[in-house]
Scaffold this active site. Structure first.
Site, PDB file in Angstrom:
ATOM      1  CB  CYS A  80      -1.023  -0.059   1.035  1.00  0.00           C
ATOM      2  SG  CYS A  80      -2.784   1.530   1.071  1.00  0.00           S
ATOM      3  CG  HIS A 186      -3.881  -3.239   2.722  1.00  0.00           C
ATOM      4  ND1 HIS A 186      -3.181  -3.177   3.304  1.00  0.00           N
ATOM      5  CD2 HIS A 186      -4.593  -1.936   2.278  1.00  0.00           C
ATOM      6  CE1 HIS A 186      -3.016  -1.787   3.511  1.00  0.00           C
ATOM      7  NE2 HIS A 186      -3.701  -1.830   2.236  1.00  0.00           N
ATOM      8  CD  GLU A 188      -1.932  -6.540   5.287  1.00  0.00           C
ATOM      9  OE1 GLU A 188      -1.715  -4.906   5.133  1.00  0.00           O
ATOM     10  OE2 GLU A 188      -1.069  -6.798   4.419  1.00  0.00           O
TER      11      GLU A 188
END
Length: 204
Positions: A80, A186, A188
């Site tokens: 990001c 993202h 994650e």
């Protein structure tokens, strides 16, 4: 061992939890001194480009990051804002970026009111599976990642693009130049697709 750079602007715990699920060792490093012996880096980031560069500069991160990434060429993954900081500059501020890739960061500008900024939520990502970051992604269907961003990276050399996403316009959602990898989304927060990507990065 993957080292996650803590400069105060990232989802460190989420990234570390995903790596833990994969049984991949990781550590969070919070000072340039801890960066001396790292073998692989993740540069996360959420927030403002100019603020991110200010924090990295004022806290003395730039010399050691350039040594590790440019001179020693260890693998680094920007996520990001971390991806955007790797570029030369951004419309979100007047300062220079890390300049690890020939690119500039632009703001989404839409005339249609239906296109909201920031681009937020799940969106399809079209990867180039020739990149080790997307190895074996051709075996997966409906590849989607979670995005939250108002700015995107515009590459000056399209050969470094390894993933594309469409939100009003097609934009680069992943790039690779030698040991430097960046993704706009993202991993994650992206469940099985994020796990697969982080697993691939660990193997590089």
């Amino acid at each position: 061992m993957i080292s996650i750079v803590n400069y105060g602007m990232g989802n460190l715990g989420s990234i570390q939890n995903m790596l833990k699920k994969l049984n991949i060792q990781s550590q969070i490093i919070s000072s340039p001194e801890e960066c001396q012996d790292v073998q692989k880096l993740i540069l996360p980031g959420v927030g403002h480009f100019e603020e991110g560069m200010r924090v990295l500069t004022e806290n003395g991160w730039l010399p050691i990051l350039n040594q590790k990434v440019i001179v020693e060429q260890i693998p680094v993954l920007g996520i990001c804002l971390g991806m955007q900081l790797m570029a030369k500059s951004s419309e979100e501020g007047s300062c220079n970026g890390l300049n690890w890739i020939d690119a500039n960061v632009k703001r989404f500008k839409f005339e249609e009111q239906s296109m909201k900024v920031p681009h937020m939520g799940w969106n399809e990502v079209l990867p180039k599976c020739s990149s080790p970051l997307f190895e074996d992604f051709d075996k997966l269907e409906d590849i989607r990642f979670y995005h939250v961003h108002s700015y995107y990276v515009e590459l000056n050399n399209p050969e470094f693009e390894i993933a594309k996403t469409v939100y009003g316009i097609p934009f680069t959602s992943g790039f690779q130049k030698n040991n430097v990898y960046g993704v706009q989304f993202h991993p994650e927060k992206s469940h099985k697709f994020g796990l697969k990507m982080l697993s691939n990065f660990a193997k590089i």
